[in-house]
Design a protein around this motif. Sequence first.
Motif, mmCIF file in Angstrom:
data_model
loop_
_atom_site.group_PDB
_atom_site.id
_atom_site.type_symbol
_atom_site.label_atom_id
_atom_site.label_comp_id
_atom_site.label_asym_id
_atom_site.label_seq_id
_atom_site.Cartn_x
_atom_site.Cartn_y
_atom_site.Cartn_z
ATOM 1 N N VAL A 1 -41.511 34.662 56.319
ATOM 2 C CA VAL A 1 -41.973 35.837 55.580
ATOM 3 C C VAL A 1 -41.533 35.686 54.131
ATOM 4 N N VAL A 2 -42.462 35.884 53.186
ATOM 5 C CA VAL A 2 -42.152 35.754 51.758
ATOM 6 C C VAL A 2 -42.709 36.955 51.004
ATOM 7 N N MET A 3 -42.187 37.161 49.775
ATOM 8 C CA MET A 3 -42.696 38.226 48.914
ATOM 9 C C MET A 3 -43.348 37.680 47.650
ATOM 10 N N GLU A 4 -42.864 36.525 47.171
ATOM 11 C CA GLU A 4 -43.296 36.008 45.873
ATOM 12 C C GLU A 4 -44.448 35.014 45.995
ATOM 13 N N ASP A 5 -45.301 35.019 44.990
ATOM 14 C CA ASP A 5 -46.453 34.119 44.972
ATOM 15 C C ASP A 5 -46.026 32.657 45.026
ATOM 16 N N ARG A 6 -44.963 32.293 44.293
ATOM 17 C CA ARG A 6 -44.557 30.891 44.256
ATOM 18 C C ARG A 6 -44.217 30.375 45.645
ATOM 19 N N LEU A 7 -43.570 31.198 46.442
ATOM 20 C CA LEU A 7 -43.193 30.761 47.779
ATOM 21 C C LEU A 7 -44.395 30.729 48.709
ATOM 22 N N ALA A 8 -45.337 31.645 48.497
ATOM 23 C CA ALA A 8 -46.574 31.612 49.282
ATOM 24 C C ALA A 8 -47.349 30.336 48.991
ATOM 25 N N GLU A 9 -47.288 29.865 47.763
ATOM 26 C CA GLU A 9 -47.944 28.610 47.398
ATOM 27 C C GLU A 9 -47.162 27.404 47.912
ATOM 28 N N LEU A 10 -45.845 27.534 47.939
ATOM 29 C CA LEU A 10 -44.998 26.443 48.414
ATOM 30 C C LEU A 10 -45.197 26.195 49.897
ATOM 31 N N LEU A 11 -45.404 27.267 50.653
ATOM 32 C CA LEU A 11 -45.628 27.149 52.098
ATOM 33 C C LEU A 11 -46.841 27.997 52.451
ATOM 34 N N SER A 12 -47.975 27.363 52.563
ATOM 35 C CA SER A 12 -49.239 28.093 52.697
ATOM 36 C C SER A 12 -49.312 28.925 53.975
ATOM 37 N N ARG A 13 -48.594 28.540 55.009
ATOM 38 C CA ARG A 13 -48.680 29.292 56.266
ATOM 39 C C ARG A 13 -47.757 30.505 56.293
ATOM 40 N N ALA A 14 -46.951 30.700 55.255
ATOM 41 C CA ALA A 14 -46.033 31.832 55.228
ATOM 42 C C ALA A 14 -46.795 33.149 55.164
ATOM 43 N N LEU A 15 -46.206 34.183 55.741
ATOM 44 C CA LEU A 15 -46.788 35.521 55.688
ATOM 45 C C LEU A 15 -46.338 36.195 54.401
ATOM 46 N N ARG A 16 -47.281 36.557 53.542
ATOM 47 C CA ARG A 16 -46.981 37.196 52.255
ATOM 48 C C ARG A 16 -46.996 38.708 52.459
ATOM 49 N N VAL A 17 -45.875 39.371 52.114
ATOM 50 C CA VAL A 17 -45.778 40.826 52.273
ATOM 51 C C VAL A 17 -45.398 41.444 50.935
#
Length: 225
Positions: A162-178
């Motif tokens: 689970v991530v909140m920031e765009d950079r981490l969502a881009e770093l791991l594409s399968r992460a859940l962005r909240v």
Amino acid sequence: MAWLLLLDTCGEGGGVGLARVDGATAALVAERSLPGRETQERLMVALDEVFGEAGVTGSELDAIAVVHGPGSFTGVRIGLAAAKGLADALDVPLIAISRLESLASRWFVECDPESLNETVQAWLDAGRGDVFVGRYRGSVCEEEVMLPGAAAVARVGDAPVVVMEDRLAELLSRALRVSPVGVREALGIALRKYVAGEFADTALLDANYLRVPDAELALRARQCG
């Protein structure tokens, strides 16, 4: 019935909230947001406002919960200092909450409430290409650590992230962005710890930085020199 004050000043924005606890349930009665650059100036005003809106005084508090990091060094210090000062002055117990646990709770509460026996990872942007990583199995913390981004990706495994920031969502594409977590997410954790009597030692509680501040690194270098 009990009253619980919540403070979170760790991120770009923060907040304070006042919750009414009734047995095993709790509800926010008043809440104020704190813009990141105005946290220090607005904090005491926000506290006055939530107490006024709820119609209670500090003497009626039963506990104070504070999100003590990881996050902005300055923000973490402001919230922790305020929470410890109030807990001492009002003689009430202090509850410490990791921001990573608040983020992980999003998965257990909103995404898959049946997965409490599974490990979930919460990632926060630590800056400089690093990642704060928390691994939680329900309310049990298995690990909190700071890793370089590539190392975090390499060891992610199969656990949901689970991530909140765009950079981490881009770093791991399968992460859940909240959306960003705050006092509302902290409330569920604070309630559990309050009911269980899991209180921190006010005198010993420290910031959950996970990264050593630059000022401390410089001091160590001078001392070693």
